[in-house]
Every structure is written in structure tokens, then in C-alpha cells.
Design a protein around this motif. Sequence first.
Motif, PDB file in Angstrom:
ATOM      1  N   VAL A   1     -10.687   7.746  -5.667  1.00 27.53           N
ATOM      2  CA  VAL A   1      -9.396   7.295  -5.164  1.00 27.53           C
ATOM      3  C   VAL A   1      -8.339   8.246  -5.716  1.00 27.53           C
ATOM      4  N   ILE A   2      -7.495   8.754  -4.814  1.00 33.83           N
ATOM      5  CA  ILE A   2      -6.410   9.640  -5.222  1.00 33.83           C
ATOM      6  C   ILE A   2      -5.093   9.011  -4.772  1.00 33.83           C
ATOM      7  N   ASP A   3      -4.224   8.769  -5.733  1.00 31.61           N
ATOM      8  CA  ASP A   3      -2.890   8.249  -5.450  1.00 31.61           C
ATOM      9  C   ASP A   3      -2.024   9.439  -5.021  1.00 31.61           C
TER      10      ASP A   3
ATOM     11  N   TYR B   1      -2.771   6.193  -0.689  1.00 31.24           N
ATOM     12  CA  TYR B   1      -4.048   6.531  -1.310  1.00 31.24           C
ATOM     13  C   TYR B   1      -4.962   7.249  -0.330  1.00 31.24           C
ATOM     14  N   PHE B   2      -5.717   8.191  -0.859  1.00 31.24           N
ATOM     15  CA  PHE B   2      -6.881   8.759  -0.186  1.00 31.24           C
ATOM     16  C   PHE B   2      -8.090   8.159  -0.889  1.00 31.24           C
ATOM     17  N   ILE B   3      -9.042   7.671  -0.120  1.00 30.29           N
ATOM     18  CA  ILE B   3     -10.319   7.239  -0.663  1.00 30.29           C
ATOM     19  C   ILE B   3     -11.357   8.190  -0.094  1.00 30.29           C
TER      20      ILE B   3
ATOM     21  N   GLY C   1      -2.427  14.968  -6.742  1.00 30.70           N
ATOM     22  CA  GLY C   1      -2.411  13.506  -6.750  1.00 30.70           C
ATOM     23  C   GLY C   1      -3.039  12.974  -8.029  1.00 30.70           C
ATOM     24  N   LYS C   2      -2.823  11.702  -8.273  1.00 36.53           N
ATOM     25  CA  LYS C   2      -3.332  11.071  -9.490  1.00 36.53           C
ATOM     26  C   LYS C   2      -4.672  10.405  -9.191  1.00 36.53           C
ATOM     27  N   GLN C   3      -5.707  10.808  -9.925  1.00 36.07           N
ATOM     28  CA  GLN C   3      -7.018  10.165  -9.782  1.00 36.07           C
ATOM     29  C   GLN C   3      -6.925   8.739 -10.328  1.00 36.07           C
ATOM     30  N   VAL C   4      -7.438   7.786  -9.545  1.00 36.63           N
ATOM     31  CA  VAL C   4      -7.416   6.385  -9.942  1.00 36.63           C
ATOM     32  C   VAL C   4      -8.859   5.899  -9.988  1.00 36.63           C
TER      33      VAL C   4
END
Length: 116
Positions: A25-27, A37-39, A108-111
Motif C-alpha cells: 500500500v502506497i499513500d 492510495y495505490f494498492i 509516496g509513503k509505504q503503509v
Amino acid sequence: MEQSREMAKLACEALADKKGEDIRVIDIAGISVLADYFIIANGTNESQVRALVDNVEETLGKAGYEVKQREGYGLGSWVLLDFGDIIVHVFDRENRLFYDLERIWSDGKQVDPEEL
């Protein structure tokens, strides 16, 4: 943002239910207007890619979220599901390595999917 977080959580659960591999998941909310978000996940073959996509669509549909755009389903090598607030990318292994979206969207921020 809370709605998009819920959508992302449901999508990740749907991918995990069908044994999706390496779910990320990338915020991207702070760096793009495309989505929050990208999943990203992959399957082992075309049949599994389609099963993953079908399960994501079904799970989010039951929760009241309809897919706005679906691309690549017929090929089964990279399918994009656009739900507006989230975009789900499901690849086969080879195409995931080739396109490397995690690198492209590294700003982006990895979640952690478990923390959604």
C-alpha cells in the motif's frame, strides 16, 4: 481520507483472501491528485490475477464502492481497478517486476496493510 483508508483495507483483505502475493500500500495523497492510495499485488498466473481482481471488485461492491474504471482484465497480466479514492494494481509476477510501480511511486509513503 477515512473512506479511502476503509476501501484500501477492504481491498487488501480481498487480495489476501485469494492468496495475493507481496501486497503493498502506497499513500500518494500528498503527491498526487489521482487517488489517496495505490494498492499493488501480484498473482502467480492469469487465472489467479483475475480471481484477485474479481474478489476485490466483489468485496468493495458489497461495501457500496463501485469500480469506476477497469483496465487490462482480458490480458490478465496487469489489471488496474480505479475506485476513485484508491487504485488497485494486480500483476502477474513478470509484469510487476518489469513495471516496478513501487520504485516509480517511491515518493509516496509505504503503509503496512495490517495498519489500515
